[in-house]
Write an enzyme that holds these catalytic residues in place. Structure first.
Site, PDB file in Angstrom:
ATOM      1  N   LYS A 205      49.078  47.633  49.692  1.00  0.00           N
ATOM      2  CA  LYS A 205      48.560  48.422  48.239  1.00  0.00           C
ATOM      3  C   LYS A 205      46.998  48.609  48.930  1.00  0.00           C
ATOM      4  O   LYS A 205      46.641  48.728  49.662  1.00  0.00           O
ATOM      5  CB  LYS A 205      47.965  46.434  47.804  1.00  0.00           C
TER       6      LYS A 205
ATOM      7  N   SER B  51      47.144  43.689  39.318  1.00  0.00           N
ATOM      8  CA  SER B  51      46.781  44.966  39.619  1.00  0.00           C
ATOM      9  C   SER B  51      47.843  45.825  40.945  1.00  0.00           C
ATOM     10  O   SER B  51      48.042  46.747  41.261  1.00  0.00           O
ATOM     11  CB  SER B  51      45.524  44.919  40.187  1.00  0.00           C
TER      12      SER B  51
ATOM     13  N   SER C  68      46.801  39.127  39.339  1.00  0.00           N
ATOM     14  CA  SER C  68      47.378  40.143  39.791  1.00  0.00           C
ATOM     15  C   SER C  68      48.459  40.327  40.745  1.00  0.00           C
ATOM     16  O   SER C  68      48.911  41.953  41.028  1.00  0.00           O
ATOM     17  CB  SER C  68      45.776  41.057  40.566  1.00  0.00           C
TER      18      SER C  68
END
Length: 429
Positions: free
Chosen positions: A75, A145, A169
Site C-alpha cells: 500500500k 483506504s 480500511s
C-alpha cells in the site's frame, strides 16, 4: 491454470518443490497486470524490470523463507527502499525514503517479491481518492483506504498485498472486492515506516485469496500461538452471531449475508448462538470517531505548516479541529475503549469466534464514496483480530462478505477457525 491464478499457499508449495520459480510467477502476475490494470487501476507504481530483478534475486537465494517467491503488493503509504512512497499526496509525489518499512523488511526477508505500490486514499485517511476501480464492476469503488491492495488481490494481479486499517480500511475492501483479508491484533505488526494517522488505531494487515494465504503471512510475522493448534473440528465450534450496535443501518444485503453465513454454519453442525453485546458498546462507534479525529490533529500538522497549499482541505480541517474534539471527550473515549476490550475478551474461550457484518452493503457506485466503516471501526478500537470472508452477492451481483473476530492476541486460533468455517461460509471457494 496460469501461475497468477494460484493462491499464495498453492504457489508457495510449488515454489518450495521447484516446479515454479519466482521469476515465472512474477512474470505471470505482470502479464495479468498488463491485461487488467487499464481497467482496475490498482497500482500507483510498478516497474516490471525491477519486479523481475527482485524475483531473480529470490530465485538465487540459498535459503527459502516462508514467503519465498510470492509477489507482494505494498500500500502506497508504506515505505519501500526501491520504490517511491507518494501517500497519494502531491506533497510526496516521487518521494523515495531509501529504506523499507518494518513490515516490508519482514516480507522481503522471508523471500517475498515486492512487486509494486498499490493505490490508496490520500494518507490512508481522506482527501484524494485512489483511481482504483472495483474489478467486478469498474463503475463501483473497491473501498478504501486499501483500495489498490484489495482490488489487485481480488483481480488476480497479486497473491498477497499489505493493507492498513484505522477505521475499516482493510476488512471493508475485502468484502467489496470478494477476497480474504486479515486485520491482526493491534501492534503485533510493527508500523514503523507507515504513515501514522492514529497510534491507537493504525493496524497493518494483509489480503489473500484463501485462509491459508493469510496464515502464511501470519507465520512470517511470528504471530503468537501459531504452533498451538485449535484442537477441535468444525462441529465443536461455538460461534456468536453478532448483529452489533449498528445493525439498523446495515443494507438488506449485508443483513442477509450475516444470517446466511450463520445458517450455513448451523447446517454444518456448528453451534451458532445470538450474541448481544453489553450496554457500553452502544457508544463505541462514537468513541472510535473521537479518538480518530483527536489523534489525527497532530498527524498532519507538519504538512499543514510546511505545505499548506498542497494539503487537502480535509486534512487542514482536521488539524484545525473542525469536529471540536475536547480533551475530556478523548479521555472518556479511551476509558470506554478499555472497558469494552475487557468485556469482549471475557466472551472467550466460551466462544471460538464472533461472526458479524464486514461492511454496510455492496460497494457504492463511483470513486468518491469508498463506503462506511461503521461495521469495522469498533473492532479496530477494540484491538482485536478480524478476518474477512466472502459470503454471497448483493442485488447488483457485487460481493458481500462477513467477518469473524477473536479476542486480543487470539490471531492464531482465529486463523484456525477461518480455515474450518471458510469452506462453509464461502462455498464458491
Amino acid at each position: 491454470m496460469e501461475p497468477w491464478q494460484l493462491t499464495a499457499s498453492a504457489a508457495a508449495a510449488r515454489l518450495r518443490d521447484g516446479t515454479l520459480t519466482a521469476e515465472a510467477l512474477t512474470r505471470s502476475c505482470l502479464e495479468r497486470i498488463a491485461e487488467r490494470e487499464p481497467v482496475t487501476k490498482a497500482f500507483s507504481y510498478i516497474d516490471p524490470v525491477l519486479a523481475l530483478s527482485n524475483a531473480r534475486k529470490v530465485d538465487k537465494a540459498y535459503a527459502k523463507g516462508i514467503l519465498h517467491g510470492l509477489p507482494f503488493g505494498v500500500k502506497d503509504m508504506i515505505d519501500t527502499a526501491d520504490m517511491p512512497t507518494s501517500h497519494n499526496s502531491p506533497i510526496y509525489e516521487g518521494l523515495r525514503q531509501g529504506r523499507d518499512a518494518a513490515c516490508v523488511a519482514v516480507a522481503r526477508g522471508e523471500g517475498a517479491v515486492i512487486l509494486g505500490k498499490t493505490d490508496t486514499v490520500e494518507f490512508a485517511a481522506g482527501g484524494r481518492r485512489a483511481l482504483t476501480r472495483n474489478p467486478h464492476d469498474p463503475a463501483r469503488t473497491p473501498g478504501g483506504s486499501s483500495s489498490g491492495s484489495g482490488a489487485a488481490v481480488a483481480d488476480g494481479m497479486l497473491p498477497l498485498a499489505f493493507g492498513t486499517q484505522t477505521g475499516g480500511s482493510l476488512i471493508r475492501p475485502a468484502s467489496f472486492n470478494g477476497c480474504y483479508g486479515m486485520k491482526p491484533t493491534h501492534g503485533v505488526v510493527n508500523s514503523e515506516g507507515a504513515k501514522r494517522y492514529s497510534h491507537t488505531l493504525d493496524t497493518i494487515g494483509w489480503y489473500g485469496r484463501a485462509p491459508e494465504d493469510l496464515r502464511l503471512v501470519a507465520e512470517a510475522f511470528r504471530l503468537f500461538g501459531l504452533d498451538i493448534p485449535l484442537g477441535k473440528p468444525l462441529r465443536q465450534l461455538r460461534i456468536g452471531l453478532c448483529r452489533g450496535p449498528n445493525w439498523d443501518v446495515a443494507a438488506a444485503e449485508s443483513q442477509a449475508a450475516l444470517l446466511l453465513a450463520g445458517q450455513r454454519l448451523d447446517a454444518a453442525g456448528v453451534a451458532v448462538e445470538a450474541l448481544e453485546l453489553p450496554a457500553p458498546f452502544r457508544d463505541i462507534t462514537e468513541a472510535q470517531r473521537i479518538i480518530l479525529l483527536g489523534e489525527g490533529r497532530g498527524a498532519f500538522l507538519g504538512e499543514y505548516l510546511a505545505a499548506h497549499g498542497l494539503l487537502h482541505q480535509d486534512f487542514r480541517e482536521r488539524v484545525e479541529n473542525f469536529a471540536g474534539i475536547t480533551p475530556a471527550a478523548q479521555v472518556a473515549a479511551y476509558d470506554l475503549a478499555g472497558e469494552c476490550r475487557k468485556l469482549f475478551d471475557g466472551l472467550f474461550p466460551g466462544l471460538d469466534a464472533v461472526l458479524t457484518p464486514a461492511a454496510k452493503g455492496e460497494a457504492p457506485v463511483g470513486r468518491q464514496d469508498t463506503g462506511d466503516p461503521v461495521f469495522n471501526s469498533m473492532w479496530t478500537l477494540l484491538h482485536v483480530p478480524c478476518i474477512g470472508i466472502p459470503c454471497t452477492t448483493g442485488p447488483n451481483g457485487m460481493p458481500v462478505g462477513v467477518q469473524i473476530v477473536g479476542p486480543r492476541f487470539g490471531d492464531a486460533a482465529l486463523l484456525d477457525v477461518a480455515a474450518l468455517v471458510a469452506p462453509v461460509i464461502d462455498p464458491a471457494r
